[in-house]
Design a protein around this motif. Structure first.
Motif, PDB file in Angstrom:
ATOM      1  N   VAL A 207       0.849  -1.179   0.000  1.00 34.69           N
ATOM      2  CA  VAL A 207       0.000   0.000   0.000  1.00 34.69           C
ATOM      3  C   VAL A 207       0.890   1.235   0.000  1.00 34.69           C
ATOM      4  O   VAL A 207       1.775   1.376   0.846  1.00 34.69           O
ATOM      5  CB  VAL A 207      -0.895  -0.023   1.272  1.00 34.69           C
ATOM      6  N   ALA A 208       0.669   2.128  -0.977  1.00 35.80           N
ATOM      7  CA  ALA A 208       1.556   3.279  -1.125  1.00 35.80           C
ATOM      8  C   ALA A 208       1.348   4.309  -0.007  1.00 35.80           C
ATOM      9  O   ALA A 208       2.290   4.903   0.480  1.00 35.80           O
ATOM     10  CB  ALA A 208       1.322   3.921  -2.484  1.00 35.80           C
ATOM     11  N   HIS A 209       0.098   4.501   0.383  1.00 39.67           N
ATOM     12  CA  HIS A 209      -0.202   5.475   1.433  1.00 39.67           C
ATOM     13  C   HIS A 209      -0.867   4.716   2.569  1.00 39.67           C
ATOM     14  O   HIS A 209      -1.611   3.774   2.321  1.00 39.67           O
ATOM     15  CB  HIS A 209      -1.183   6.534   0.915  1.00 39.67           C
ATOM     16  N   PRO A 210      -0.661   5.145   3.812  1.00 37.35           N
ATOM     17  CA  PRO A 210      -1.330   4.428   4.896  1.00 37.35           C
ATOM     18  C   PRO A 210      -2.852   4.497   4.715  1.00 37.35           C
ATOM     19  O   PRO A 210      -3.378   5.539   4.331  1.00 37.35           O
ATOM     20  CB  PRO A 210      -0.888   5.170   6.160  1.00 37.35           C
ATOM     21  N   VAL A 211      -3.520   3.380   4.940  1.00 29.24           N
ATOM     22  CA  VAL A 211      -4.976   3.357   4.810  1.00 29.24           C
ATOM     23  C   VAL A 211      -5.554   3.711   6.177  1.00 29.24           C
ATOM     24  O   VAL A 211      -5.185   3.118   7.187  1.00 29.24           O
ATOM     25  CB  VAL A 211      -5.438   1.960   4.338  1.00 29.24           C
ATOM     26  N   TYR A 212      -6.450   4.686   6.179  1.00 30.14           N
ATOM     27  CA  TYR A 212      -6.989   5.188   7.451  1.00 30.14           C
ATOM     28  C   TYR A 212      -7.679   4.063   8.229  1.00 30.14           C
ATOM     29  O   TYR A 212      -8.553   3.380   7.698  1.00 30.14           O
ATOM     30  CB  TYR A 212      -7.968   6.330   7.157  1.00 30.14           C
ATOM     31  N   PRO A 213      -7.292   3.870   9.493  1.00 31.62           N
ATOM     32  CA  PRO A 213      -7.832   2.729  10.254  1.00 31.62           C
ATOM     33  C   PRO A 213      -9.237   2.944  10.835  1.00 31.62           C
ATOM     34  O   PRO A 213      -9.715   2.085  11.582  1.00 31.62           O
ATOM     35  CB  PRO A 213      -6.790   2.541  11.367  1.00 31.62           C
ATOM     36  N   GLY A 214      -9.898   4.027  10.500  1.00 27.56           N
ATOM     37  CA  GLY A 214     -11.325   4.159  10.859  1.00 27.56           C
ATOM     38  C   GLY A 214     -11.599   4.652  12.271  1.00 27.56           C
ATOM     39  O   GLY A 214     -12.717   4.472  12.774  1.00 27.56           O
ATOM     40  N   ILE A 215     -10.621   5.304  12.882  1.00 24.74           N
ATOM     41  CA  ILE A 215     -10.775   5.758  14.273  1.00 24.74           C
ATOM     42  C   ILE A 215     -12.050   6.599  14.477  1.00 24.74           C
ATOM     43  O   ILE A 215     -12.783   6.399  15.437  1.00 24.74           O
ATOM     44  CB  ILE A 215      -9.535   6.595  14.704  1.00 24.74           C
ATOM     45  N   CYS A 216     -12.328   7.520  13.553  1.00 28.01           N
ATOM     46  CA  CYS A 216     -13.473   8.442  13.716  1.00 28.01           C
ATOM     47  C   CYS A 216     -14.733   7.960  12.983  1.00 28.01           C
ATOM     48  O   CYS A 216     -15.716   8.709  12.895  1.00 28.01           O
ATOM     49  CB  CYS A 216     -13.098   9.829  13.189  1.00 28.01           C
ATOM     50  N   ARG A 217     -14.719   6.734  12.445  1.00 26.14           N
ATOM     51  CA  ARG A 217     -15.786   6.317  11.535  1.00 26.14           C
ATOM     52  C   ARG A 217     -17.189   6.361  12.155  1.00 26.14           C
ATOM     53  O   ARG A 217     -18.179   6.550  11.439  1.00 26.14           O
ATOM     54  CB  ARG A 217     -15.495   4.916  10.976  1.00 26.14           C
ATOM     55  N   SER A 218     -17.266   6.214  13.460  1.00 22.48           N
ATOM     56  CA  SER A 218     -18.617   6.172  14.044  1.00 22.48           C
ATOM     57  C   SER A 218     -19.148   7.582  14.364  1.00 22.48           C
ATOM     58  O   SER A 218     -20.267   7.740  14.833  1.00 22.48           O
ATOM     59  CB  SER A 218     -18.603   5.310  15.304  1.00 22.48           C
ATOM     60  N   ARG A 219     -18.354   8.610  14.080  1.00 26.16           N
ATOM     61  CA  ARG A 219     -18.839   9.964  14.378  1.00 26.16           C
ATOM     62  C   ARG A 219     -19.856  10.433  13.343  1.00 26.16           C
ATOM     63  O   ARG A 219     -19.777  10.064  12.169  1.00 26.16           O
ATOM     64  CB  ARG A 219     -17.645  10.945  14.398  1.00 26.16           C
ATOM     65  N   THR A 220     -20.775  11.279  13.771  1.00 21.18           N
ATOM     66  CA  THR A 220     -21.754  11.837  12.824  1.00 21.18           C
ATOM     67  C   THR A 220     -21.269  13.225  12.409  1.00 21.18           C
ATOM     68  O   THR A 220     -20.466  13.856  13.113  1.00 21.18           O
ATOM     69  CB  THR A 220     -23.126  12.019  13.494  1.00 21.18           C
ATOM     70  N   LEU A 221     -21.820  13.706  11.315  1.00 24.99           N
ATOM     71  CA  LEU A 221     -21.387  15.017  10.836  1.00 24.99           C
ATOM     72  C   LEU A 221     -21.756  16.117  11.837  1.00 24.99           C
ATOM     73  O   LEU A 221     -21.068  17.132  11.931  1.00 24.99           O
ATOM     74  CB  LEU A 221     -21.976  15.302   9.454  1.00 24.99           C
ATOM     75  N   ALA A 222     -22.803  15.864  12.608  1.00 25.06           N
ATOM     76  CA  ALA A 222     -23.226  16.852  13.612  1.00 25.06           C
ATOM     77  C   ALA A 222     -22.133  17.075  14.662  1.00 25.06           C
ATOM     78  O   ALA A 222     -22.082  18.130  15.293  1.00 25.06           O
ATOM     79  CB  ALA A 222     -24.515  16.388  14.275  1.00 25.06           C
ATOM     80  N   SER A 223     -21.239  16.096  14.835  1.00 24.10           N
ATOM     81  CA  SER A 223     -20.177  16.241  15.840  1.00 24.10           C
ATOM     82  C   SER A 223     -18.932  16.903  15.247  1.00 24.10           C
ATOM     83  O   SER A 223     -17.883  16.951  15.881  1.00 24.10           O
ATOM     84  CB  SER A 223     -19.797  14.865  16.403  1.00 24.10           C
ATOM     85  N   ARG A 224     -19.051  17.418  14.030  1.00 20.66           N
ATOM     86  CA  ARG A 224     -17.884  18.028  13.371  1.00 20.66           C
ATOM     87  C   ARG A 224     -17.433  19.286  14.112  1.00 20.66           C
ATOM     88  O   ARG A 224     -18.234  20.173  14.394  1.00 20.66           O
ATOM     89  CB  ARG A 224     -18.244  18.403  11.937  1.00 20.66           C
TER      90      ARG A 224
END
Ligand code: GLU
Length: 278
Positions: free
Chosen positions: A114-131
């Protein structure tokens, strides 16, 4: 056929750009088609009007002509953002506050192949409202691929290295691309490969002719085209112009800047010869 040249005005054009722009221009003209010029100037820190002016001067000196006005991506930032947010209505975006260090720490082992690190999904459960101000926006690629499960994620490639029909493999995309950033941290500016996908569609580009280094971004662009219901153009990723050590030219290779050759008395025909396009 409608092609385009889409430089980022962050430095002088060099021989690699000369090859790319002459190829795209000549292919369009040979087919009786159109050739467009677009400034990919959303990186407000690094793009400068002086570089844009020099690009236009170099292209005119090379004897190239383009159809219509020059499109500037910096004029369209609000439109890109509005379009991007429609993905939120479909639950495909999430905000992300991770730094590079957070991502590195969360990746327990180096990712192979993999050329670039693949994001491990740490923030995946956040909603856009929590931006929070300063958060980036990421695409939930897994969800996006399930939305597109029945679609034909393919593109036609006509360049020398990968010529033929290319199939975007969802498993491979998850393993090598992952949840890409679509809007950059702190800037509210959409990522280059999204802005570029929007503009290729808006400008009716039929053939994207660009360097081989961008081949790896094409699967994500095809995925985005399907998410936004945009057509997929034909892609032609061409060879890269390299220096005598085999390294590809970069913006800082001022020694190979077209301006430098012009000042040293070269002609446009000399430039065509140097890049093997006479
Ligand atoms: N702006 C990009 C660059 O200068 C080119 C993007 C493209 O041709 O799709 O590398």
């Amino acid at each position: 056929m409608r092609t385009r040249f889409a430089p980022s005005p962050t430095g002088p054009l060099h021989l690699g750009h000369a090859y790319s722009v002459i190829l795209a221009h000549d292919m369009a003209r040979a087919a009786g088609g159109e050739f467009l010029l677009r400034m990919e100037d959303t990186d407000l820190q690094r793009c400068r009007p002086e570089w844009e002016a020099l690009i236009i001067e170099d292209l005119a000196w090379l004897g190239l002509t383009w159809d219509g006005d020059v499109l500037r991506q910096s004029d369209k930032i609000a439109t890109y953002n509005a379009r991007l947010e429609t993905l939120d209505e479909r639950g495909l975006l999430y905000p992300c506050s991770c730094t590079r260090g957070d991502i590195r720490a969360a990746l327990s082992a180096p990712q192979e192949g993999v050329a670039h690190p693949v994001y491990p999904g740490i923030c995946r459960s956040r909603t856009l409202a929590s931006r929070l101000p300063g958060d980036a926006l990421r695409l939930d690629l897994g969800k996006a691929l399930s939305v597109l499960a029945r679609q034909d994620l393919t593109f036609t490639e006509t360049g020398p290295t990968h010529c033929g029909r290319q199939v975007v493999d969802p498993e491979l995309a998850l393993a090598t691309i992952g949840d890409v950033v679509l809007s950059r941290k702190g800037e509210d500016i959409v990522a280059y490969f999204l802005a570029s996908a929007f503009d290729d569609a808006d400008q009716g580009i039929t053939h994207v002719i660009r360097g081989e280094d961008l081949f790896e971004f094409t699967p994500i662009q095809v995925i985005l085209q399907h998410l936004f219901d945009l057509p997929t153009p034909v892609y032609h990723h061409h060879r890269l112009i390299r220096d005598e050590n085999g390294k590809r030219l970069a913006k800082r290779d001022d020694a190979r800047a077209i301006r430098k050759y012009r000042e040293d008395g070269a002609t446009p025909a000399d430039i065509r010869n140097m890049v093997g396009l006479s």
